[in-house]
Each structure stands twice: as C-alpha cells, then as structure tokens.
Design a protein around this motif. Structure first.
Motif, mmCIF file in Angstrom:
data_model
loop_
_atom_site.group_PDB
_atom_site.id
_atom_site.type_symbol
_atom_site.label_atom_id
_atom_site.label_comp_id
_atom_site.label_asym_id
_atom_site.label_seq_id
_atom_site.Cartn_x
_atom_site.Cartn_y
_atom_site.Cartn_z
ATOM 1 N N ASN A 299 -20.509 36.480 -1.570
ATOM 2 C CA ASN A 299 -20.216 35.058 -1.380
ATOM 3 C C ASN A 299 -21.107 34.423 -0.301
ATOM 4 O O ASN A 299 -20.819 33.348 0.205
ATOM 5 N N LYS A 300 -22.156 35.183 0.078
ATOM 6 C CA LYS A 300 -23.214 34.735 1.009
ATOM 7 C C LYS A 300 -22.791 34.766 2.480
ATOM 8 O O LYS A 300 -23.608 34.504 3.359
ATOM 9 N N SER A 301 -21.511 35.058 2.775
ATOM 10 C CA SER A 301 -21.118 35.159 4.180
ATOM 11 C C SER A 301 -21.720 36.451 4.753
ATOM 12 O O SER A 301 -22.012 37.395 4.011
ATOM 13 N N VAL B 275 -26.948 45.945 12.428
ATOM 14 C CA VAL B 275 -27.118 45.936 10.975
ATOM 15 C C VAL B 275 -26.476 44.666 10.428
ATOM 16 O O VAL B 275 -25.339 44.318 10.788
ATOM 17 N N LYS B 276 -27.226 43.965 9.595
ATOM 18 C CA LYS B 276 -26.689 42.735 8.991
ATOM 19 C C LYS B 276 -26.171 43.059 7.583
ATOM 20 O O LYS B 276 -26.864 43.686 6.781
ATOM 21 N N SER C 246 -14.604 42.213 -0.527
ATOM 22 C CA SER C 246 -15.843 42.118 0.251
ATOM 23 C C SER C 246 -16.950 42.846 -0.494
ATOM 24 O O SER C 246 -17.298 43.976 -0.160
ATOM 25 N N LYS C 247 -17.455 42.219 -1.521
ATOM 26 C CA LYS C 247 -18.547 42.858 -2.262
ATOM 27 C C LYS C 247 -19.839 42.670 -1.460
ATOM 28 O O LYS C 247 -20.283 41.540 -1.238
ATOM 29 N N ILE C 248 -20.417 43.767 -1.035
ATOM 30 C CA ILE C 248 -21.630 43.698 -0.217
ATOM 31 C C ILE C 248 -22.853 43.640 -1.125
ATOM 32 O O ILE C 248 -22.999 44.452 -2.044
ATOM 33 N N LYS C 249 -23.688 42.668 -0.844
ATOM 34 C CA LYS C 249 -24.869 42.487 -1.688
ATOM 35 C C LYS C 249 -26.109 43.125 -1.056
ATOM 36 O O LYS C 249 -26.954 43.679 -1.731
#
Ligand code: FAD
Length: 370
Positions: free
Chosen positions: A143-145, A137-138, A125-128
């Motif tokens: 992977n854009k999910s 909080v979003k 789960s790489k958070i961008k």
C-alpha cells in the motif's frame, strides 16, 4: 528488535526461538494467518526434534499421527516392493518420532506459541520491497507505506519474485504437475493403516497417501506432463483406483525448478530462511522440516552468537546441509519418475534391497540435531 517478514513455518519457528532467548521481535504478515492452507505434512524425526527443542512437541503430539513404516508399491502391479521400518529406525537411533500432521494444526500451535510471547504480528502487511540503507533497512509495503528496522529476517516463503535485491531467484517451469486432495479414510479404495505412509511409484508419476488428521487421509500425486504411459498393465484393482482418483476434487499447481542465490553482506543483520532462502523439490518431503530447522537454528544463533558475522557464518555452514537435501530431492525425483524401462530396474532393486540399510543411509537427514 528483529523484524520478520512472513508468519509461515520458518518465520514463526524463528520468532518463538528468538523470544525464548529474550530477543524482541515483530512479524509482518501479508495475509490473515488463520487462513493457512490445510493439507497434510510429513514431519520426519529431524523436524520433530526441532519441535521438541522448542518445547511444543508434547502439545502437538496428540493431534499428529505417529508413523511406524513407509511402504513403497509398484503402481502398475499394485505390488509392495519394500517396507521401511521407520519406527524401528527411530527407536534404534534414539530419535523423536516420524509424524504426519495437518499443516493448519502445526501452524496454529506455532502461532499460539508466538502470541503467548506477546510478539506483535502486523497483519495485512504485504511487503513489496526491502532496501538496505547501510545503517537501517527500509521496508515498503504494497500500500506504499514504509517502515524501517535495524535487523531483518526474510521468511516470506516461495513467492517467485524476491523482495530483496540480494536474493536472486530464477524459476523455470518444469514439466511436472502436483495434485492434492483429501478423503475420509473409509472412502479410500485400499486398506490404509493409521501409522503408514504409502508411496506408489509408476512411470513418470507417483502418489503419496497417508493419514494426517482424525479420519482424513492426504493424497498427493505428481505427474510428468504429456506422459501417457502411466498405467500400462491395467487390471481391475487399478481401474478401480484410477476411477476413484479421477472422481476426486483436486487442487493442482505446476512445479518450478528455482535456483535461489543469497548474496548477503555478512556485516549486516539481514537473513533469509525457509522457502524464501532455498527451493526444495517435494520428493523428499523436507520443505517444512527445513523451514523448522532454519527458523530454530537462526533464532538460536542470534541468541547465542556475539556478532552478526558469526551468525552469517553459522547459517552459511547450514547451506551445506540444505544443498545435500536439494540434491537428494532431485535424485528422488529421477527415481520416482523413471522412464518405463528404468522403472523396471528400479522396482527390481527396491524389492531386493535391505530396508534397514536404506533407512541407515538416511541417518544424516533424519538423525540431524539442531
Ligand atoms: C501440498 C503440500 C504438501 C507439502 N508436504 C510437505 C511435507 O510432507 N513435508 C515437508 O517438510 N514439507 C511439505 N511441504 C512444503 C512446506 O509446506 C513448505 O516448504 C513450508 O511451508 C515452507 O515454510 P516457509 O515458512 O518458508 O514458507 P510458508 O509456509 O509459505 O510461509 C510464508 C509466509 O509468508 C507470508 N508472506 C508471503 N509473502 C509475503 C510478503 N510479501 N509480505 C509479508 N508476508 C508474506 C505468507 O502469507 C506466509 O504466511 C508441502 C507443501 C505443499 C504445498
């Protein structure tokens, strides 16, 4: 429920502490946590104190090396300048031990403690990006999910580019390079004690050597780039060591001077800890120690404080300590990488100085209680 980004030292320490206060949490981790780098870490008494508070020091102790002293040498003369009697200092001040440990072992123990609390670790789960929408909080993954959470702790280490717009970071590449290697005890060309950290000071470079796991010793060398006066007074011993060091396989990376600024809204339950919240130069060996202190302090504050504001207040008080550690690491860098003339004065001072007084001057750091 708290969401934590990053299952490094800070994130895991915080997760486990939250769980011990009965606070549910989950972790987003970009990589496979089993592949954490294996290198040696010095855990000073302030860090082992945190591990004791967390109840995991006893489990780790058999796999760590207890350090009795730190010996500082002049690399040019291969002459001992001072011995800091760490164990004596620890006993006198009733502190937990000064240790060295494999980062993998420390990480594994923290991870298994977290898993024993049934905390969910979301791998890959790489958070961008993190966006504060006011009432939630979003979290956007690479992977854009997307995911949402109510309360967030950012512990994704020093990635260089922050994922939340309230963390600003200005990394500037400096002119230092770090090299790191590990060898078997028997292969090192100097006699190394199992309970000693060795610091070799040169001109514009220093080397730290210590045993950290089984028969392995960790070697870290930091050099100032474009400086060719490293070893001017060469002799046979030094040539042997230079040849040995040159033949090693090194991992190397450039160092950056980063200034991280947090501009958090104290009414919102969003926090940052560890390398994500501050950048500490490696010259005081306190990065992991501060990550442990941060993780435990935040977990305990959330567990014990009633309002989000008061947790923010406690964490901003902690910033004073972090700033002092940052200043001391910066000063050490100047001392460790002194110019040829200044290094003569430095070595003279170290030879004449009282080693017990030197350690006493670090009581604010090593004697700190979380
Ligand atoms: C060779 C070396 C020697 C060191 N020696 C010492 C020492 O002797 N003493 C000491 O105190 N410190 C030492 N340090 C520093 C110490 O290792 C770090 O300061 C410490 O690991 C910081 O912990 P952290 O939890 O903040 O970050 P990290 O340990 O870097 O953990 C961050 C975690 O977040 C994950 N992550 C990153 N980005 C994302 C993302 N976008 N989404 C989801 N997850 C993400 C990473 O995969 C990682 O698991 C050393 C460091 C090195 C490299």
């Amino acid at each position: 429920m708290y969401s934590i980004i990053g299952s490094g030292i800070a994130g895991l320490a915080c997760s486990y502490t939250l769980s011990s206060f009965g606070i549910d949490n989950e972790i987003f981790e970009s990589g496979d946590t089993r592949t954490a780098n294996n290198y040696g870490i010095q855990l000073s008494p302030n860090a082992s104190h945190v591990l004791q508070k967390m109840g995991i020091l006893n489990k780790l102790d058999p796999n760590m090396k207890v350090i009795n002293s730190i010996e500082i040498y002049s690399i040019e003369k291969l002459k001992k300048l001072i011995t800091l009697p760490v164990n004596e200092f620890v006993t006198k001040n009733n502190l937990t031990n000064y240790y060295t440990v494999s980062r993998n072992i420390l990480h594994k123990e923290l991870l298994s403690s977290v898993i024993s609390c049934n905390t969910k670790i979301k791998q890959d789960s790489k958070i961008k990006k993190v966006e504060d929408l006011g009432n939630k909080v979003k979290i956007t993954k690479q992977n854009k999910s997307t995911d949402t959470c109510k309360k967030l702790i950012i512990a994704n280490g020093n990635s260089g580019s922050p994922i939340f717009d309230r963390i600003s970071c200005s990394p500037i590449k400096n002119d230092f390079t770090t090299y790191r290697s590990a060898v078997k005890h028997s292969e090192f060309p100097l006699k190394i004690n199992e309970d000693t950290v060795y610091l070799f000071l040169g001109n514009g470079m220093h080397v730290v050597v210590y045993p950290y796991f089984e028969d392995l010793i960790n070697i870290v060398m930091i050099t100032k780039n474009n400086q060719d006066t490293i070893i001017p007074n060469s002799n046979q011993n030094i040539e042997n060591i230079t040849a040995f060091l040159s033949a090693l396989e090194w991992e190397s990376w450039s160092l950056y001077d980063s200034k991280i600024t947090l501009n958090f809204d104290i009414s919102r339950p969003i926090f940052a800890i560890g390398d994500a919240a501050h950048s500490i130069k490696p010259h005081l060996a306190q990065g992991a120690s501060m990550a442990l202190e941060d993780g435990y302090t935040l977990g305990k504050s959330i567990g014990g404080e009633i309002t989000t504001k008061s947790v923010h207040l406690l964490m901003s008080k902690r910033q004073k300590r972090i700033n002092r550690v940052i200043r001391s690491s910066s000063l050490n860098r100047k001392i460790f990488h002194a110019s040829p003339i200044v290094s003569i004065a430095r070595d003279f001072f170290l030879e004449k100085t009282n080693s017990r007084k030197q350690l006493d001057s670090l009581k604010w750091l090593y004697g700190y209680k979380v």
